[in-house]
Design a protein around this motif. Structure first.
Motif: not given
Lengths: 150, 150
Positions: A75, A92, A101, A127-133, A136, A144-146, B120, B123
């Motif tokens: 991941i 995640f 997580l 797999y999830y990619k993103g942002y935790c609380k 944020r 963009c995450p990249e 959130r 991807e």
DNA sequence: TTACTAAATTATAATTATTACAAATTTAAA
DNA sequence: TTTAAATTTGTAATAATTATAATTTAGTAA
């Protein structure tokens, strides 16, 4: 039964001879469900086990993966991470803080495939990619995450 | 409209200034749906474009990923692979020959998540590992994927 | 116990994908 | 045409992982 003994039995059940180093690594994985990298494992253990070599950690993780003690997570594009929980679940990763997580998954047909056309499936990774609380709220993750991940 | 012009428009639509190098890379990605690595792209293009630098390929792929032209796949633990098809689909990697294939996915709730609890999601990646028919017939893939893959 | 063998661990070096950096080139603007 | 900005390029640096060979440990037979 203490955690060391538990780790030892865990290895024996998987057909692995429980050396001191292997037990220490398994015990660490069982007690620290943070999906650590080989480097994380080495750094955590070399304090109490100063002769431990990073090569041993890599060798051991390959052995553990081969024997099904751990799942190797891809991941994080920088490192391989290891999960001693080999049951069916998703992961995640927060692109702000790089924490990984566990995410429970409902019975989902696409995750239980053993065969797709001519292809034999041996592993499935969701797999999830993103942002935790937390990230944020710090305004990490408005882009963009990249581009953040570097 | 020829493939070069198509590549050029593809970039313009994504807000990317279409330089010669960027067009060549986009054209390659559009014409070769093999989920190539940066190295694959470089090796394919440097024949016709001898001044091309590998750094340019890496820079361009980062730009493309940031602008949503490609998805970066982490299915292969050695390299990042790139997919110019950014629509919702899964991927399969054969641990025998390392080919990556597209796998269509049915409407699956777990793949369309935008939020999980406090997290959130930006991807989602669904990866299958296993063996293709060809590799199985060659008796590759009778053992654990992790040990073959080295 | 001793000698021998195999397995496991270790340190070091090598490999390799990717990134950092700064110079050079190209493009765009004034 | 001059200038500035963007892009490309070559080289060097970084860092994760693997290869290798030596050393240590554990196990076994005499």
């Amino acid at each position: 039964m203490d955690t060391t003994t538990e780790a030892q039995y865990h290895l024996l059940r998987c057909g692995i001879k429980p050396s001191l180093q292997r037990i220490a690594i398994a015990e660490y994985l069982l007690g620290n469900r943070i999906h650590p990298t080989a480097d994380d494992i080495y750094n955590a253990l070399c304090v109490k086990m100063p002769t431990l070599s990073k090569t041993t950690v890599y060798n051991t993780m390959r052995l553990f993966a081969d024997q099904g003690v751990v799942t190797s997570l891809m991941i994080d594009d920088k490192n391989i991470r290891f999960d001693i929980d080999t049951s069916c679940h998703a992961h995640f990763i927060c692109c702000g803080c790089n924490k990984v997580l566990d995410i429970p998954v409902d019975e989902s047909p696409c995750l239980n495939m053993k065969q797709i056309g001519d292809l034999r499936i041996t592993e499935t990774h969701l797999y999830y990619k993103g942002y935790c609380k937390t990230c944020r709220s710090k305004n990490v993750g408005v882009v963009c995450p990249e581009s953040i991940n570097q």
